[in-house]
Design a protein around this motif. Structure first.
Motif, PDB file in Angstrom:
ATOM      1  N   MET A 218       0.844  -1.208   0.000  1.00  0.00           N
ATOM      2  CA  MET A 218       0.000   0.000   0.000  1.00  0.00           C
ATOM      3  C   MET A 218       0.874   1.251   0.000  1.00  0.00           C
ATOM      4  N   GLU A 219       1.886   1.179   0.848  1.00  0.00           N
ATOM      5  CA  GLU A 219       2.790   2.316   1.009  1.00  0.00           C
ATOM      6  C   GLU A 219       3.481   2.664  -0.312  1.00  0.00           C
ATOM      7  N   SER A 220       3.855   1.625  -1.102  1.00  0.00           N
ATOM      8  CA  SER A 220       4.554   1.902  -2.368  1.00  0.00           C
ATOM      9  C   SER A 220       3.635   2.678  -3.322  1.00  0.00           C
ATOM     10  N   ILE A 221       2.351   2.358  -3.307  1.00  0.00           N
ATOM     11  CA  ILE A 221       1.403   3.098  -4.169  1.00  0.00           C
ATOM     12  C   ILE A 221       1.257   4.531  -3.650  1.00  0.00           C
TER      13      ILE A 221
ATOM     14  N   ASP B 281      -6.251  -0.403   4.201  1.00  0.00           N
ATOM     15  CA  ASP B 281      -5.273  -1.297   4.800  1.00  0.00           C
ATOM     16  C   ASP B 281      -5.795  -1.880   6.102  1.00  0.00           C
ATOM     17  N   ASP B 282      -6.273  -3.098   6.014  1.00  0.00           N
ATOM     18  CA  ASP B 282      -6.635  -3.843   7.217  1.00  0.00           C
ATOM     19  C   ASP B 282      -7.679  -3.136   8.078  1.00  0.00           C
TER      20      ASP B 282
ATOM     21  N   THR C 234      -6.428  -4.868   1.958  1.00  0.00           N
ATOM     22  CA  THR C 234      -5.557  -5.903   2.499  1.00  0.00           C
ATOM     23  C   THR C 234      -6.260  -6.539   3.695  1.00  0.00           C
ATOM     24  N   THR C 235      -6.007  -7.819   3.865  1.00  0.00           N
ATOM     25  CA  THR C 235      -6.650  -8.525   4.963  1.00  0.00           C
ATOM     26  C   THR C 235      -5.808  -9.728   5.383  1.00  0.00           C
ATOM     27  N   THR C 236      -5.942 -10.098   6.655  1.00  0.00           N
ATOM     28  CA  THR C 236      -5.263 -11.317   7.100  1.00  0.00           C
ATOM     29  C   THR C 236      -6.208 -12.501   6.941  1.00  0.00           C
TER      30      THR C 236
END
Ligand SMILES: Nc1ncnc2c1ncn2[C@@H]1O[C@H](COP(=O)(O)OP(=O)(O)OP(=O)(O)O)[C@@H](O)[C@H]1O
Ligand SMILES: [Mg+2]
Length: 373
Positions: A40-43, A316-317, A342-344
């Motif tokens: 996510m951070e890279s985007i 994110d989560d 994103t998910t666990t």
């Protein structure tokens, strides 16, 4: 605007990874510590030019490498755009748009718009006014290029003015030059205040409606820009400036004693209220989360109004933090907006998004695998 493809190299725990994204929903599943937030951070870095985490730039590069690269392919207004970021230890980062190097990183803002929602965003409600100012600063900068320029100018003005205030009686010429810095402070400060007030009023229009739906029409949401020079709503710029000047004049000795500029947008706040009470102090956990959700979803609409297309939404989560009704509302709301979740635990999400056009990916130790069946 659609993000088609992402290629990252030596970025945090990714050595080499690639993902072709779906134009609608993209679900990245992975256990803790596998690289979901890093992705996510890279985007986000390709959008804003820096991270949303507290790390320094060199920490984005893989521990064992000297150089890192993010490449993102987007489609915007029928054009293909390639964004490249090259990070190298102890060097200035390089940003290329379709192969052409930008002189300033800030020029990239507005090409790839994003709205990100991470569990950490609770600090927008719970944290100090700095967090809320940061939230509006980043968001307005994405849609108003001039705003970012004003902000950096304003920062220089307060720094310079504070130096003069600290040494006011020790240097004779300070008595002459302070009025120049007062003018800068008031003029640029008023511009910033107006940008922010307009943004908050726009955000409010959408957020009130969204919050009402999230809460099942049971609670009322309110949002207010709180200027430290007083109530500025419905005032003209000239009226605000004259109040600003008066504040400085009336408190000048005080400013000299403290050695700091006491008035201006660097001291402002945003009030977030539910049923008339400040969410920060009186909101329950669930209400605070819903308030952030309403702000983020409202932000998407504002970017659409300003730029003509939806930003990419990065969640994110955050699903695990919401109750079932809110999860369902959120999932329904994002249809038609390109989203990365994103998910666990994908089980619940796969039920919630059963009939969606989507792609599933698996992230494991910095490797991405498309598992769409
Ligand atoms: N510069 C770096 N080089 C190598 N690895 C790094 C670097 N920076 C962070 N990491 C590692 O990346 C790993 C994954 O981090 P990330 O925050 O993306 O996990 P995550 O999948 O989001 O986990 P969670 O579900 O717990 O949020 C961490 O173990 C961290 O140590
Ligand atoms: Mg994470």
């Amino acid at each position: 605007m659609i993000v088609n493809k992402l290629i990252i190299k030596n970025y945090r725990n990714f050595i080499e990874a690639e993902a072709e994204l779906n134009e609608s929903l993209n679900i990245f599943i992975g256990d803790n510590g596998q690289g979901k937030t890093n992705l996510m951070e890279s985007i986000y870095v390709a959008s804003i030019g820096r991270t949303f985490r507290l790390n320094s730039e060199s920490e984005l590069i893989n521990f064992n490498e000297k150089k890192s690269r993010i490449e993102i392919h987007i489609r915007k207004n029928n054009y293909n755009i390639k964004i490249e970021i090259i990070l190298e230890k102890n060097k200035k980062k390089i940003v290329l748009i379709n192969g052409v190097k930008l002189e300033k990183t800030s020029e990239m803002i507005g090409i790839l718009n994003n709205v990100i929602f991470t569990p950490d965003d609770m600090k927008i409600i719970k944290g100090s006014p700095i967090e809320r100012r940061r939230f509006v600063n980043i968001d307005i900068s994405q849609i108003k290029p001039k705003y970012k320029y004003l902000l950096s100018k304003y920062k220089k003005v307060t720094t310079e003015r504070n130096i003069i205030l600290k040494n006011y009686y020790t240097k004779y010429e300070n008595k002459d030059i302070i009025s120049i810095w007062n003018d800068y402070l008031v003029n640029i400060g008023t511009e910033i205040t107006f940008y922010r007030n307009e943004f908050i009023n726009n955000l409010k229009k959408y957020a009130v409606n969204i919050y009402s739906k999230i809460s099942g029409n049971k609670e009322e949401f309110d949002l207010l820009y709180s200027s430290n020079i007083g109530n500025i709503n419905n005032l003209t710029k000239d009226e605000v400036k004259s109040i600003f000047y008066k504040k400085i004049k009336d408190n000048f000795e005080n400013e000299i004693t403290r050695g700091t500029s006491m008035f201006g947008p660097h001291k402002d706040d945003i009030l977030i209220k539910i049923d008339g009470k400040e969410c920060k102090y009186f909101g329950s956990q669930g209400q605070q989360r819903s308030a952030i959700l309403a702000l983020k979803l409202a932000e998407i609409e504002i970017i659409k109004d300003e730029t003509g297309s939806y930003p990419i939404l990065l969640l994110d989560d955050v699903l695990s933090e919401l109750d079932n009704k809110r999860k369902k509302y959120l999932i329904k709301h994002i249809e038609g907006i390109q989203t990365i979740i994103t998910t666990t635990d994908d089980h619940e999400l796969s039920i919630l998004t059963e009939n969606f056009n989507k792609k599933n990916f698996y992230i494991n130790r910095g490797k991405i695998r498309n598992i769409t069946n």
